[in-house]
Enzyme design. Structure first.
Site, short mmCIF file in Angstrom:
data_model
loop_
_atom_site.label_atom_id
_atom_site.label_comp_id
_atom_site.label_asym_id
_atom_site.label_seq_id
_atom_site.Cartn_x
_atom_site.Cartn_y
_atom_site.Cartn_z
N ARG A 98 0.83 -1.21 0.00
CA ARG A 98 0.00 0.00 0.00
C ARG A 98 0.86 1.25 0.00
O ARG A 98 0.46 2.29 -0.49
CB ARG A 98 -0.89 0.03 1.25
N GLU A 169 -10.98 -1.41 -5.31
CA GLU A 169 -11.47 -0.49 -4.28
C GLU A 169 -10.55 0.71 -4.14
O GLU A 169 -9.35 0.60 -4.39
CB GLU A 169 -11.59 -1.18 -2.92
#
Ligand code: 8ZB
Length: 481
Positions: A98, A169
């Site tokens: 991430r 997402e």
């Protein structure tokens, strides 16, 4: 150059793309043409958008867990174990990926191999590359979504979409403001325009990719209008780049009337703003997140939180529900606990799925309230951007017009303070610079005063803190015993 909500020019995109694919060695295995062919070869049952659309038409609420571990084989085992208890599958990405820290993800993979257990908190899809990711998609018979929290997800999107993942997402606001501290908002929005443009290119080749802005934001006492504004902005940004299948999200707040009104208003406002902006050729669905705040450690109590959220998701008619587990208070769940959360959810949903809520003026009023709040804030956003929602969003965060409670990002104003009313609905205690109409502010104030009187104490920061911990301690409203 100022950020605009304009489709990225093809030539600029292609140049940028060459750089993105050099971000880690696995980038060189990405081929858009092969990705398109691979996506076309997937059966309909593995296409996220198709499963969503069928559920929407049938008025059903689908179940989806979160799940991800370091190694391919273990990740496949995990998802295979969950698959028969859910409708839609996730691949939750680890925290190094991430943050684009692929070197450290590589160390985590090696150490997990030695330890024979996952030492990462998710699946490092970039490190595993297209071939590794395809193994995951191929081992399963349900659609798989990438779920993460990445301000710069360009390489992750390139790799996972070329590997047959059919949903993605996130968003430039929702994967920055609640997740990062120092990433400039302009940068994350621009990087997400790239992700959306990539999805737009797949769409132009006839490949439908579901796009889901992350609804719950900080997950802590977020008033519905705040997350709705962000969801609608991210929907508009995605549509402009060519995305065509949007799922808008909302995190359970806890009060039944407010939660049902939130999903209803989200759907209606989404359609209102998307069609006002001139988009008509899109699919819209909703997702309800079971409680995203602090959970009770006691597993029986956790199940209760899970089931109340499950029932609400179904009564609110959300297209899908994201499911929590009885291990929520302690960290990444075991696969058994993960499945147990799904099974508990399924039971609760099945018990209310054939029931209809009676007409309620309370719900109608709450829907109207949320709509007025969203329209007040978004009209200011458009005004600040002189009609451009991207430019307006940057200025609105600077000015505190958009303000996410309890978010860590430096670009967030951080003055909006929420508090529950006596029925547990999240109200605005201090609006900071958020331009809510006067009568709306008075309404919030009156509801909070009502609770203060009931509890024989003034509304204060102490009350806010009590609310933050209330659910983990066994109640919704943080009233003194
Ligand atoms: C914003 C999302 C937070 C939620 C869960 C957390 C929390 C994170 C994993 C996971 C299963 C994982 N979560 N990573 N659940 N497997 N690798 O996301 O527990 O509920």
């Amino acid at each position: 150059m100022e950020l605009r909500n304009k489709r990225i020019d093809d030539k600029i995109f292609d140049e940028e793309r060459a750089g993105v694919l050099q971000g880690w060695p696995t980038g060189k295995d990405v081929s858009f043409e092969q990705g398109v062919r691979y996506q076309h070869g997937l059966p309909e049952a593995k296409r996220f958008s198709s499963v969503l659309l069928n559920a929407k038409r049938a008025g059903r609420t689908l179940f989806q867990p979160r799940a991800g571990v370091a190694l391919i084989k273990e990740h496949i085992n995990l998802l295979t174990y969950l698959e028969s208890a859910c409708d839609l599958l996730p691949t939750t990405i680890d925290a190094y990926t991430r943050l684009n820290r692929y070197e450290e993800a590589a160390v985590g993979i090696r150490k997990s191999e030695v330890a024979k257990t996952s030492l990462l908190n998710g699946f490092p899809a970039v490190n595993h590359g297209v071939n590794g990711c395809k193994q995951v998609v191929e081992a399963l018979s349900k659609p798989v979504q990438v779920r993460h929290g990445t301000p710069d997800a360009r390489l992750l999107a390139e790799i996972t979409l070329a590997s047959g993942f059919t949903a993605f997402e996130g968003g430039g606001i929702s994967y920055n403001v609640p997740y990062a501290k120092k990433v400039p908002l302009e940068r994350s929005i621009r990087h997400w325009q790239y992700c959306d443009r990539l999805i737009g290119r797949y769409e132009e080749e006839g490949v439908r990719i579901n796009r889901e802005p992350f609804g719950p934001l900080s997950g802590t006492l977020v008033p519905p209008f705040v997350s709705h504004c962000v969801a609608i902005i991210e929907g508009l940004l995605a549509l402009e780049q060519g995305a065509r299948c949007i799922t808008l999200g909302y995190g359970q707040a806890g009060n039944m009337v407010q939660d049902i009104a939130a999903i209803r208003s989200l759907k209606e406002l989404g359609e209102e703003y998307f069609s006002a902006a001139g988009y008509d050729n899109y699919e819209l669905s909703t997702v309800f997140h079971q409680w995203m705040g602090g959970f009770p450690e006691n597993e029986s109590m956790a199940y209760s939180v899970i089931c109340w959220g499950a029932a609400l998701a179904s009564l609110a008619d959300a297209t899908k529900v994201i499911v929590k587990t009885p291990h929520e208070a302690s960290g990444v769940p075991t696969k058994e606990a993960n499945r147990q959360g799904l099974e508990a959810t399924k039971q609760a949903v099945n018990m209310v799925r054939d029931q209809q809520l009676a007409n309620s003026t309370e719900i109608d009023n709450e829907v109207e309230l949320i709509k007025r709040e969203v329209r007040a804030v978004l009209s200011k956003v458009f005004e600040l951007g002189r009609g451009d929602v991207a430019a307006g969003t940057i200025r609105a965060f600077e000015a505190g017009v958009l303000d996410v409670p309890f978010a860590p990002a430096a670009c967030n104003f951080g003055k909006l303070l929420p508090i529950r009313d006596r029925y547990g609905a999240v109200r605005v205690f201090n609006a900071g610079n958020v331009p809510l109409p006067d009568d709306v502010l008075c309404y919030h104030r009156a509801r909070i005063d009502e609770r203060a009187k009931e509890e024989k104490r003034a509304a204060s920061f102490k009350m806010v803190v009590d609310d933050i911990y209330a659910i983990s301690k066994g109640r919704l409203v943080g009233s003194p015993e």
